[in-house]
Design a protein around this motif. Sequence first.
Motif, PDB file in Angstrom:
ATOM      1  N   SER A 102       0.827  -1.204   0.000  1.00  0.00           N
ATOM      2  CA  SER A 102       0.000   0.000   0.000  1.00  0.00           C
ATOM      3  C   SER A 102       0.863   1.258   0.000  1.00  0.00           C
ATOM      4  CB  SER A 102      -0.915   0.025   1.220  1.00  0.00           C
ATOM      5  OG  SER A 102      -1.801  -1.064   1.170  1.00  0.00           O
ATOM      6  N   LEU A 103       1.986   1.187   0.691  1.00  0.00           N
ATOM      7  CA  LEU A 103       2.905   2.321   0.731  1.00  0.00           C
ATOM      8  C   LEU A 103       3.389   2.678  -0.675  1.00  0.00           C
ATOM      9  CD1 LEU A 103       4.818   4.231   2.440  1.00  0.00           C
ATOM     10  CD2 LEU A 103       6.472   2.360   2.280  1.00  0.00           C
ATOM     11  N   TYR A 104       3.748   1.672  -1.462  1.00  0.00           N
ATOM     12  CA  TYR A 104       4.245   1.945  -2.812  1.00  0.00           C
ATOM     13  C   TYR A 104       3.143   2.441  -3.736  1.00  0.00           C
ATOM     14  CZ  TYR A 104       8.696   0.150  -1.332  1.00  0.00           C
ATOM     15  OH  TYR A 104       9.877  -0.023  -0.661  1.00  0.00           O
ATOM     16  N   ILE A 105       1.939   1.969  -3.539  1.00  0.00           N
ATOM     17  CA  ILE A 105       0.803   2.488  -4.315  1.00  0.00           C
ATOM     18  C   ILE A 105       0.621   3.971  -3.996  1.00  0.00           C
ATOM     19  CG2 ILE A 105      -1.718   2.412  -4.566  1.00  0.00           C
ATOM     20  CD1 ILE A 105      -1.452  -0.670  -4.095  1.00  0.00           C
ATOM     21  N   GLU A 106       0.688   4.315  -2.728  1.00  0.00           N
ATOM     22  CA  GLU A 106       0.534   5.714  -2.314  1.00  0.00           C
ATOM     23  C   GLU A 106       1.689   6.572  -2.822  1.00  0.00           C
ATOM     24  OE1 GLU A 106      -0.885   9.113  -1.265  1.00  0.00           O
ATOM     25  OE2 GLU A 106      -2.057   7.267  -1.109  1.00  0.00           O
ATOM     26  N   ARG A 107       2.909   6.040  -2.766  1.00  0.00           N
ATOM     27  CA  ARG A 107       4.063   6.797  -3.281  1.00  0.00           C
ATOM     28  C   ARG A 107       3.935   7.038  -4.777  1.00  0.00           C
ATOM     29  NH1 ARG A 107       9.389   4.117  -0.384  1.00  0.00           N
ATOM     30  NH2 ARG A 107       9.033   4.943   1.692  1.00  0.00           N
ATOM     31  N   THR A 108       3.470   6.035  -5.506  1.00  0.00           N
ATOM     32  CA  THR A 108       3.266   6.196  -6.951  1.00  0.00           C
ATOM     33  C   THR A 108       2.281   7.326  -7.206  1.00  0.00           C
ATOM     34  OG1 THR A 108       3.676   3.848  -7.344  1.00  0.00           O
ATOM     35  CG2 THR A 108       2.491   5.036  -9.061  1.00  0.00           C
ATOM     36  N   ARG A 109       1.158   7.268  -6.526  1.00  0.00           N
ATOM     37  CA  ARG A 109       0.128   8.296  -6.686  1.00  0.00           C
ATOM     38  C   ARG A 109       0.691   9.685  -6.350  1.00  0.00           C
ATOM     39  NH1 ARG A 109      -3.337   6.691  -2.963  1.00  0.00           N
ATOM     40  NH2 ARG A 109      -4.293   5.188  -4.357  1.00  0.00           N
ATOM     41  N   SER A 110       1.441   9.775  -5.282  1.00  0.00           N
ATOM     42  CA  SER A 110       1.993  11.047  -4.837  1.00  0.00           C
ATOM     43  C   SER A 110       2.940  11.659  -5.877  1.00  0.00           C
ATOM     44  CB  SER A 110       2.719  10.836  -3.503  1.00  0.00           C
ATOM     45  OG  SER A 110       3.336  12.013  -3.091  1.00  0.00           O
ATOM     46  N   VAL A 111       3.858  10.852  -6.411  1.00  0.00           N
ATOM     47  CA  VAL A 111       4.810  11.355  -7.409  1.00  0.00           C
ATOM     48  C   VAL A 111       4.070  11.781  -8.675  1.00  0.00           C
ATOM     49  CG1 VAL A 111       6.752  10.748  -8.910  1.00  0.00           C
ATOM     50  CG2 VAL A 111       6.783  10.076  -6.505  1.00  0.00           C
ATOM     51  N   ILE A 112       3.127  10.970  -9.120  1.00  0.00           N
ATOM     52  CA  ILE A 112       2.374  11.296 -10.335  1.00  0.00           C
ATOM     53  C   ILE A 112       1.625  12.608 -10.155  1.00  0.00           C
ATOM     54  CG2 ILE A 112       0.389  10.628 -11.754  1.00  0.00           C
ATOM     55  CD1 ILE A 112       1.356   7.704 -11.375  1.00  0.00           C
ATOM     56  N   GLU A 113       0.945  12.767  -9.045  1.00  0.00           N
ATOM     57  CA  GLU A 113       0.173  13.987  -8.824  1.00  0.00           C
ATOM     58  C   GLU A 113       1.073  15.206  -8.681  1.00  0.00           C
ATOM     59  OE1 GLU A 113      -2.498  13.034  -5.619  1.00  0.00           O
ATOM     60  OE2 GLU A 113      -3.753  11.789  -6.935  1.00  0.00           O
ATOM     61  N   SER A 129      -1.795   9.568 -14.019  1.00  0.00           N
ATOM     62  CA  SER A 129      -2.715   9.893 -12.927  1.00  0.00           C
ATOM     63  C   SER A 129      -4.064   9.208 -13.158  1.00  0.00           C
ATOM     64  CB  SER A 129      -2.896  11.402 -12.811  1.00  0.00           C
ATOM     65  OG  SER A 129      -3.764  11.723 -11.761  1.00  0.00           O
ATOM     66  N   ALA A 130      -4.538   9.249 -14.396  1.00  0.00           N
ATOM     67  CA  ALA A 130      -5.810   8.592 -14.729  1.00  0.00           C
ATOM     68  C   ALA A 130      -5.709   7.080 -14.512  1.00  0.00           C
ATOM     69  CB  ALA A 130      -6.209   8.904 -16.169  1.00  0.00           C
ATOM     70  N   ARG A 131      -4.566   6.489 -14.854  1.00  0.00           N
ATOM     71  CA  ARG A 131      -4.377   5.046 -14.649  1.00  0.00           C
ATOM     72  C   ARG A 131      -4.435   4.692 -13.161  1.00  0.00           C
ATOM     73  NH1 ARG A 131      -0.019   4.808 -19.108  1.00  0.00           N
ATOM     74  NH2 ARG A 131      -1.205   3.850 -20.776  1.00  0.00           N
ATOM     75  N   SER A 135      -7.363   2.438 -11.370  1.00  0.00           N
ATOM     76  CA  SER A 135      -7.092   1.243 -10.552  1.00  0.00           C
ATOM     77  C   SER A 135      -7.732   1.370  -9.182  1.00  0.00           C
ATOM     78  CB  SER A 135      -5.583   1.045 -10.389  1.00  0.00           C
ATOM     79  OG  SER A 135      -4.998   0.730 -11.615  1.00  0.00           O
ATOM     80  N   GLU A 136      -7.632   2.556  -8.610  1.00  0.00           N
ATOM     81  CA  GLU A 136      -8.240   2.794  -7.300  1.00  0.00           C
ATOM     82  C   GLU A 136      -9.762   2.635  -7.383  1.00  0.00           C
ATOM     83  OE1 GLU A 136      -8.497   6.414  -4.048  1.00  0.00           O
ATOM     84  OE2 GLU A 136      -6.810   6.349  -5.439  1.00  0.00           O
ATOM     85  N   ALA A 137     -10.356   3.153  -8.435  1.00  0.00           N
ATOM     86  CA  ALA A 137     -11.804   3.036  -8.616  1.00  0.00           C
ATOM     87  C   ALA A 137     -12.219   1.580  -8.788  1.00  0.00           C
ATOM     88  CB  ALA A 137     -12.254   3.860  -9.818  1.00  0.00           C
ATOM     89  N   GLU A 138     -11.429   0.816  -9.526  1.00  0.00           N
ATOM     90  CA  GLU A 138     -11.738  -0.602  -9.719  1.00  0.00           C
ATOM     91  C   GLU A 138     -11.736  -1.342  -8.384  1.00  0.00           C
ATOM     92  OE1 GLU A 138     -12.764  -2.130 -12.515  1.00  0.00           O
ATOM     93  OE2 GLU A 138     -12.743  -0.165 -13.469  1.00  0.00           O
ATOM     94  N   ARG A 139     -10.753  -1.035  -7.538  1.00  0.00           N
ATOM     95  CA  ARG A 139     -10.717  -1.654  -6.205  1.00  0.00           C
ATOM     96  C   ARG A 139     -11.942  -1.242  -5.391  1.00  0.00           C
ATOM     97  NH1 ARG A 139      -5.296  -0.688  -6.844  1.00  0.00           N
ATOM     98  NH2 ARG A 139      -5.308   1.274  -5.726  1.00  0.00           N
ATOM     99  N   LEU A 140     -12.313   0.025  -5.482  1.00  0.00           N
ATOM    100  CA  LEU A 140     -13.493   0.505  -4.761  1.00  0.00           C
ATOM    101  C   LEU A 140     -14.761  -0.177  -5.253  1.00  0.00           C
ATOM    102  CD1 LEU A 140     -13.047   4.364  -4.348  1.00  0.00           C
ATOM    103  CD2 LEU A 140     -13.405   2.695  -2.532  1.00  0.00           C
TER     104      LEU A 140
END
Length: 176
Positions: A102-113, A129-131, A135-140
């Motif tokens: 989860s940490l790496y998912i969050e880091r990816t999102r942070s750098v992209i944004e 960012s859209a990707r 992915s986050e929406a699919e999990r939701l």
Amino acid sequence: LRQNPEMSASLAQDAGGDTALQRELAAAYTKLGDIRGRPHSASLGDTAGAIESYEKAVPLLENVYRNAPAPETTQIAAELIALYREIGTTFSRADLKTPNRSLYIERTRSVIEEIAREFPENTTFKIESARVKTSEAERLLKSDFERGEQFYREEIFPLLAALEQTAEGERFAANV
């Protein structure tokens, strides 16, 4: 690097503020991770070893990213995002649901944004960012359909609408 851990630790320490050396060392650790156990490619099948090598590359490349001059920022960000994704994919392959994943998912999102804000004209990072958001929406959607649907409406659809204004973004939006 693999055969002499003391030497690799010494190299990392000697790299100090030399971002060029840190970047090269991060690339070497990443390549070693690929050889040890990169998912979906020829490797030694050592997933734990791959994660260990990738995680040694992370602090080096994060430091390079933090200290990168503006012209190199997007390229180094792309390398860092690729490394984070590789770690996430490797965790998935090993079916490891650790807090680190989860940490790496969050880091990816942070750098992209961050890059999307700093370089708003950079369509590549808008697409990334859209990707991530897709992915986050699919999990939701899998866990809470209504929240996933709301996330699509509020986060993804506006982003896709903005992307459709560019040729590259239009091609991406058509495939989502």
